[in-house]
Design a protein around this motif. Structure first.
Motif, PDB file in Angstrom:
ATOM      1  N   ALA A  36       0.812  -1.228   0.000  1.00 48.83           N
ATOM      2  CA  ALA A  36       0.000   0.000   0.000  1.00 48.83           C
ATOM      3  C   ALA A  36       0.840   1.270   0.000  1.00 48.83           C
ATOM      4  N   GLY A  37       2.157   1.159   0.015  1.00 52.09           N
ATOM      5  CA  GLY A  37       2.998   2.337   0.024  1.00 52.09           C
ATOM      6  C   GLY A  37       3.185   2.929  -1.363  1.00 52.09           C
ATOM      7  N   THR A  38       3.722   4.153  -1.402  1.00 53.90           N
ATOM      8  CA  THR A  38       4.017   4.814  -2.664  1.00 53.90           C
ATOM      9  C   THR A  38       5.278   4.200  -3.262  1.00 53.90           C
ATOM     10  N   MET A  39       5.146   3.592  -4.437  1.00 53.77           N
ATOM     11  CA  MET A  39       6.292   3.006  -5.106  1.00 53.77           C
ATOM     12  C   MET A  39       7.108   4.099  -5.807  1.00 53.77           C
ATOM     13  N   PRO A  40       8.418   3.956  -5.887  1.00 53.15           N
ATOM     14  CA  PRO A  40       9.224   4.945  -6.617  1.00 53.15           C
ATOM     15  C   PRO A  40       8.774   5.030  -8.073  1.00 53.15           C
ATOM     16  N   PRO A  41       8.963   6.185  -8.697  1.00 52.41           N
ATOM     17  CA  PRO A  41       8.601   6.300 -10.116  1.00 52.41           C
ATOM     18  C   PRO A  41       9.296   5.235 -10.955  1.00 52.41           C
ATOM     19  N   LEU A  42       8.566   4.714 -11.946  1.00 58.29           N
ATOM     20  CA  LEU A  42       9.110   3.675 -12.823  1.00 58.29           C
ATOM     21  C   LEU A  42       9.721   4.334 -14.058  1.00 58.29           C
ATOM     22  N   HIS A  43      11.041   4.440 -14.082  1.00 60.37           N
ATOM     23  CA  HIS A  43      11.710   5.076 -15.212  1.00 60.37           C
ATOM     24  C   HIS A  43      11.693   4.135 -16.416  1.00 60.37           C
ATOM     25  N   PRO A  44      11.425   4.655 -17.591  1.00 57.49           N
ATOM     26  CA  PRO A  44      11.266   3.790 -18.764  1.00 57.49           C
ATOM     27  C   PRO A  44      12.588   3.169 -19.193  1.00 57.49           C
ATOM     28  N   ALA A  45      12.585   1.845 -19.331  1.00 60.16           N
ATOM     29  CA  ALA A  45      13.755   1.138 -19.843  1.00 60.16           C
ATOM     30  C   ALA A  45      13.669   0.926 -21.340  1.00 60.16           C
ATOM     31  N   THR A  46      12.472   1.030 -21.894  1.00 57.89           N
ATOM     32  CA  THR A  46      12.256   0.878 -23.334  1.00 57.89           C
ATOM     33  C   THR A  46      11.316   1.976 -23.799  1.00 57.89           C
ATOM     34  N   GLY A  47      11.265   2.214 -25.089  1.00 56.60           N
ATOM     35  CA  GLY A  47      10.387   3.240 -25.626  1.00 56.60           C
ATOM     36  C   GLY A  47      10.980   4.629 -25.460  1.00 56.60           C
TER      37      GLY A  47
END
Length: 461
Positions: A36-47
């Motif tokens: 339920a916690g805030t996950m770190p931003p998901l930086h794009p590895a593709t695209g």
């Protein structure tokens, strides 16, 4: 299963709608989240590259690239959501959470979303605010057949314009949205955009509301007005994470409302401007400084500000009942009533009896009252100076000089410089001057009588 894995690569042949069960092995990996916690931003590895958002008490859905198409896999299913420590709700959502994961793409991306239905009834997904082919709009019975339980359907379209959007069912909405089915969508600009500024921090959350009796787990889906749990991303204070930023950061907060009433969202200590809606960026000539923005039902609002004031700043809905947790709607007003005699008699029969509300509701935050299982106090949040006396839609913007760029962790409570905290006056306080008539009335039966003179035209009222 808790997972932040990227989808596995590999090409496959896209099946017709609906997708056959035999083809599930070739679908993008189904990524789930139960934290339920805030996950770190998901930086794009593709695209294409972009600066990702941080979903308050949520996460971003990973994807895989397949022949230039960005592919996602959503599963609609029953979930268990912790709304605050000590309280869980049995909701419906996507990929283990309510709301579902945020979907992030870039303007011009070709997007393919596989939607698997694990609900006990049929569903669909509407891509709220998107420009797309009519048959991909997700209105069951109008633009597509509903997705039956156990089936997987495919939505495919191009992300044509940047902005902040939502997704939610357009099938049995009264039940499915009241049970928590919704999610956020962000389309980032492909490059520099004349109306979209670069920011250092970018947050997003959705407003929703539930009617869950104390001690129970499942929302009442037929409620129209009398909700008792007002939430951000299906969390209630003190379960809502803080928004942690570095002093001097330019901050963007994206808010979507899928509850059944409007919400004036108010920020302390800073002024902001509304820079975008689900209709697109707001032209600079149409912006103005403000400290509250009203987010109506079905709307997105995007605010931006410079976090230049250090401290712990309240951030909340300004409807006072929306900053409290579950309580009954038939509680009488006990302010000013002397309970002493009757309380003594009741304590003789019920030793744990406690008088509530004779001085207002604030005292209840300090009481250690026994609660039903799976219930949180109406005002349970604690701050560095005691009870915050808030619940529901309430959080804190934490602005710190020492917060590192990209660090979203909680820095703890603010340490105020000496002489900058309100303090108790140690001198005497003079009695206010009163007129003779007021003094005489105050000495009488408890206060001055109210005298009203009505115009003749309204004499019969």
């Amino acid at each position: 299963m808790n997972s932040r894995r990227h989808f596995l690569g590999g090409a496959f042949a896209m099946a017709a709608l609906p997708v056959a069960t035999a083809a599930l092995a070739r679908l993008p990996e189904l990524v789930m989240q139960d934290q339920a916690g805030t996950m770190p931003p998901l930086h794009p590895a593709t695209g294409r590259p972009y600066r990702p958002v941080a979903t308050l008490n949520g996460w971003t859905l990973p994807w895989r690239m397949n022949a230039g198409v960005k592919e996602f896999h959503l599963v609609a299913e029953p979930v268990v959501r912790e709304m605050a420590p000590g309280m869980q709700a049995h909701l419906w959502g996507y990929n283990g959470q309510s709301p579902g994961p945020t979907i992030e793409v870039v303007e011009g991306d070709q997007v393919r979303i596989f939607v698997t239905n694990r609900l006990p009834e049929r569903t669909s997904i509407h891509w709220h605010g998107q420009r797309l082919p009519n048959g991909m709009d997700g209105v069951a019975g109008l633009t597509q057949p509903a997705i039956p339980p156990g089936k997987t359907y495919v939505y495919e379209f191009t992300a044509r314009r940047p902005g902040t959007f939502m997704y939610h069912p357009h099938a049995d909405e009264m039940t499915q949205m009241a049970m928590g089915m919704m999610g956020a969508w962000v389309t980032h600009p492909r490059g520099r955009h004349p109306l979209i500024a670069d920011v250092e921090r970018d947050f997003i959350f959705l407003i929703n509301a539930y009617d869950i009796d104390p001690g129970s787990y499942t929302p009442r889906t037929s409620t129209m007005t009398d909700f008792n749990l007002w939430s951000w991303n299906s969390r209630i204070f003190p379960g809502i994470d803080t928004l942690n930023v570095r002093q001097g950061d330019r901050v963007r907060v994206r808010v979507g409302n899928l509850s059944m009433t409007n919400h004036p969202i108010h920020l302390h200590g800073h002024e902001f401007t509304v820079t975008g809606t689900d209709g697109g960026p707001v032209p600079p000539a149409a912006r103005w400084p403000d400290v509250s923005v009203d987010v109506a039902v079905g709307q997105m609002r995007q605010i931006e500000f410079l976090a230049d004031e250090e401290g712990d700043w309240a951030f909340h809905c300004h409807k006072s009942h929306h900053t409290m947790n579950a309580m009954g709607h038939d509680v009488p007003n006990m302010i000013g009533i002397d309970h002493r005699d009757i309380a003594r008699k009741i304590v003789g029969l019920v030793p744990d009896y406690m008088v509530m509300g004779e001085r207002g509701m604030g005292d209840m935050a300090e009481m250690s009252m026994p609660l039903p299982d799976n219930t949180v106090p109406m005002m349970g949040g604690k701050g560095p100076f005691g009870s915050v006396e808030m619940g529901g839609m309430f959080s804190v913007l934490k602005v710190r000089k020492g917060q590192n760029p990209g660090d979203y962790s909680d820095p703890g409570w603010f340490r105020h410089p000496a002489g900058t905290v309100a303090y108790e006056w140690g001198g005497e306080v003079d009695e206010p001057a009163r007129g003779a008539a007021d003094a005489a009335a105050s000495a009488g039966a408890g206060g001055a009588a109210l005298k009203v003179r009505k115009p003749n035209a309204h004499g019969g009222h």
